[in-house]
Design an enzyme around this catalytic site. Structure first.
Site, PDB file in Angstrom:
ATOM      1  N   GLU A 156      31.261  50.951  24.506  1.00 35.23           N
ATOM      2  CA  GLU A 156      31.161  49.492  24.515  1.00 35.23           C
ATOM      3  C   GLU A 156      31.473  48.915  25.898  1.00 35.23           C
ATOM      4  OE1 GLU A 156      33.007  45.772  21.861  1.00 35.23           O
ATOM      5  OE2 GLU A 156      33.923  47.762  21.778  1.00 35.23           O
ATOM      6  N   LYS A 165      26.110  42.654  19.382  1.00 33.89           N
ATOM      7  CA  LYS A 165      27.212  42.845  18.432  1.00 33.89           C
ATOM      8  C   LYS A 165      27.333  41.622  17.524  1.00 33.89           C
ATOM      9  CE  LYS A 165      32.211  43.967  18.567  1.00 33.89           C
ATOM     10  NZ  LYS A 165      33.326  44.235  19.503  1.00 33.89           N
ATOM     11  N   TYR A 209      41.537  38.612  17.349  1.00 36.30           N
ATOM     12  CA  TYR A 209      42.927  38.767  16.920  1.00 36.30           C
ATOM     13  C   TYR A 209      43.597  39.758  17.848  1.00 36.30           C
ATOM     14  CZ  TYR A 209      40.734  42.889  14.873  1.00 36.30           C
ATOM     15  OH  TYR A 209      40.013  44.045  14.703  1.00 36.30           O
ATOM     16  N   CYS A 217      31.419  48.760  17.730  1.00 37.72           N
ATOM     17  CA  CYS A 217      32.836  48.636  17.390  1.00 37.72           C
ATOM     18  C   CYS A 217      33.084  47.890  16.078  1.00 37.72           C
ATOM     19  CB  CYS A 217      33.591  47.990  18.554  1.00 37.72           C
ATOM     20  SG  CYS A 217      35.380  48.329  18.526  1.00 37.72           S
ATOM     21  N   ASP A 244      66.207  55.814  30.693  1.00 38.02           N
ATOM     22  CA  ASP A 244      64.968  55.060  30.884  1.00 38.02           C
ATOM     23  C   ASP A 244      64.308  55.380  32.220  1.00 38.02           C
ATOM     24  OD1 ASP A 244      65.257  53.727  28.430  1.00 38.02           O
ATOM     25  OD2 ASP A 244      66.521  52.200  29.336  1.00 38.02           O
ATOM     26  N   ASN A 276      74.544  40.372  37.299  1.00 32.57           N
ATOM     27  CA  ASN A 276      73.142  40.146  37.633  1.00 32.57           C
ATOM     28  C   ASN A 276      72.910  40.196  39.141  1.00 32.57           C
ATOM     29  OD1 ASN A 276      72.425  39.877  34.961  1.00 32.57           O
ATOM     30  ND2 ASN A 276      72.566  37.647  34.952  1.00 32.57           N
ATOM     31  N   GLU A 286      65.268  46.477  25.094  1.00 32.55           N
ATOM     32  CA  GLU A 286      65.961  45.622  26.050  1.00 32.55           C
ATOM     33  C   GLU A 286      65.166  44.353  26.345  1.00 32.55           C
ATOM     34  OE1 GLU A 286      68.010  49.313  28.569  1.00 32.55           O
ATOM     35  OE2 GLU A 286      66.280  48.230  29.361  1.00 32.55           O
TER      36      GLU A 286
END
Length: 576
Positions: free
Chosen positions: A44, A111, A117, A147, A321, A398, A427
């Site tokens: 596509e 198509k 959505y 699709c 992480d 910070n 987080e």
């Protein structure tokens, strides 16, 4: 009996690189021709890249797409091809599939079912089609779809296949990945195949485009729900399969959607006679953890490469992480293209500092050390008068994170390295991150990965390598930002094994507070988590993009207003 050899070109294209995409499509068409295929499918919108978004509002972009299609047609000598592109006609734009045969454009299918959505905005750009395209080749009747056309029960394309007695449905797709999406796709294809009594040839895009990953996984399924052939996932390639169809097609019924007759074409097979049968190669299945890992590697490689970067830089804290992010980056780009930076402060433990070095050695990547103690002291001295009396609090925490952000961005500016941030979904969801600190960077590799899944991926990475890439001490240590003495994440957050299911229920499943309470979680904990999620939209809006691996990621999937006075479920519960 009709026999048809189909080739599914699982192509990794780049949005806007029409000439580059054209050359890549040409390569795979030639591979299909060498495989003596009757017809080759190209995914596509492959010619322009998917999704092209607001590039579709640029008339010059559409002109260039049509010029590319015109250039492509002569390159299909000796084969039939179905190629995805954006088609402009009479001032309207369509998500289209070109049917090309032996160098000539035979027809264009538009198509019909346009998704609007989640990450899809097709109604913003495209008009829906209203005409089916059907063709006969080797006594096999083919119906063209794109699709979403096969995702909607009772759709126009279902009726078209049934009333025109199609035997094979060709579907080119750009279906984005999230964990366990393949099973859902197979369910959709199985339903359509059973409903229409057809064999569905489903060809999916592969590659990374900004937040989206396309995992390929192209397949062919018969009307009984049996997968005849399957392509690799997260890899470019060509799936070639012979289809044997017992019943010849009957005369076309003339069914249509708009009062006109559908496009019906008689196409001659151009493949040489006497070709040897093709035996499908078995493709192993992937676990959920494995497919997420492969998606992150592919997404990192493509984002870096397609945006013109060669090297990346990562702040290595010695935590899980940043360790996982480094492992993924090294696999995607090679150790020589990944630079780690460790920035110890007075709160950095000897364990995390040494683990950052051990990780870098395990991966074979470069490591730069920049101590922050003196810089932090200078900042506090300068701010002493404006701050006035009183103990330091979160502003000092910070401030350290922002100094680290400044250092790593300075290296990025100096050497042209792309900064990979290391925050996870847990987080980011609750705002446990610092704007212009640990959120400073260009791409967030694990932005959509919950913390509990970070641990799963870390174990998997070590198992895959057959050794400890990520040191065991990193995995076993309680997670901490190390911005104050003896700090751990659980000082500010519920344990991740509680937090992550609440986040999944609220963010991904749109569960109400009451529904989440009913799952056995403390109402006070649920209310606090929801409050943190709702009030931190402004942080997420300013954070870098990252790879989508869950059904609902922050960003294109979940779009909430920053300025928002809707009271939400928490306040309603307390009012009651």
């Amino acid at each position: 009996m009709g026999t048809l050899r189909v080739a599914l070109a699982q192509v990794n294209v780049t949005v806007g690189d029409i000439q580059g995409n054209l050359e890549k499509i040409t390569y795979w068409i030639e591979e299909a021709r060498q495989a003596e295929a009757d017809v080759v499918l190209v995914p596509e919108l492959a010619l322009c890249g998917y999704p092209p978004e607001d590039l579709l509002l640029n008339p010059s972009f559409l002109d260039d797409i049509h010029a590319g299609l015109k250039e492509l047609c002569p390159r299909t000598k000796g084969i039939a091809a179905m190629v995805g592109f954006a088609d402009r006609r009479d001032g309207k734009v369509y998500n289209a599939a070109a049917l090309i045969h032996d160098g000539a454009l035979v027809d264009v299918y538009h198509k019909i079912e346009l998704p609007n959505y989640g990450v899809f905005d097709e109604k913003r750009y495209f008009e829906p089609g209203s005409r089916c395209v059907v063709c006969d080749m080797n006594d096999v009747r083919l119906s063209l779809t794109v699709c979403e056309d096969i995702w909607i029960p009772g759709s126009v394309c279902e009726r078209c296949a049934l009333e025109n007695r199609a035997q094979v449905v060709l579907n080119i797709s750009g279906s984005p990945f999230y964990a366990e999406k393949l099973a859902k796709r197979e369910q959709i294809v199985r339903r359509f195949a059973a409903t229409t009594c057809t064999t569905v040839v489903y060809n999916n895009l592969v590659g990374g485009q900004d937040e989206l990953i396309f995992d390929g996984g192209s397949l062919i399924m018969d009307c009984d729900g049996t997968v005849i052939a399957r392509a690799e996932r997260f890899r470019e390639g060509l799936l070639v399969t012979d289809l044997a169809v017992k019943e010849p097609p009957v005369a076309i019924q003339g069914w249509n959607t708009d009062g006109g007759t559908p496009g019906l074409h008689k196409l001659e097979s151009l493949a040489p006679p006497g070709r040897k049968p093709v035996q499908p190669t078995p493709i192993p299945t992937m676990s959920r953890t494995e497919e997420i890992y492969e998606a992150l590697v592919l997404g990192t490689r493509d984002y870096v490469g397609k945006n013109g970067f060669r090297k990346v830089v990562i702040g290595l804290s010695g935590g899980i992480d940043s360790s996982l992010t480094a492992v993924i980056a090294v696999e995607a780009l090679g150790a020589e293209n990944v630079i780690g930076v460790t920035m110890p402060s007075q709160y950095t433990s000897e364990g995390t500092f040494s683990d950052a070095g051990l990780l870098a050695r395990n991966l074979g990547m470069s490591l730069i050390t920049i101590p922050l103690g003196q810089i932090f002291k200078t900042y506090l001295d300068v701010l002493a008068k404006p701050f006035g009396e009183g103990d330091l609090g979160v502003e000092a925490e910070n401030l350290q994170a922002r100094i680290r952000g400044n250092m790593i961005m300075a290296l990025s500016n100096r050497f042209g390295w792309l900064v990979l941030t290391t925050g996870n979904k847990s987080e980011i969801a609750v705002g446990y991150c610092t704007l212009y600190g640990d959120t400073a960077g260009g791409f967030a590799v694990i932005r959509d990965v919950p913390k509990t899944v970070v641990y799963d991926l870390s174990h998997y990475a070590n198992k895959k390598a057959g050794r400890e890439l990520i040191p065991r001490s990193v995995i076993e240590r309680a997670p901490s930002a190390e911005l104050r003495p003896d700090q751990t994440d659980q000082d500010s957050l519920p344990p991740y094994e509680i937090l992550d299911p609440i986040l999944r229920a609220y963010v991904e499943e749109d569960r109400s507070p009451e529904e989440i309470y009913a799952q056995g979680y403390s109402p006070d904990v649920v209310d606090e988590v929801i409050r943190m999620v709702d009030r931190n939209e402004y942080k997420r809006r300013q954070a870098p993009p990252g790879i989508k691996i869950t059904p609902r990621a922050f960003g294109k999937d979940r779009r909430f207003p920053i300025t928002n006075r809707y009271p939400g479920g928490v306040r309603r519960r307390k009012a009651n």
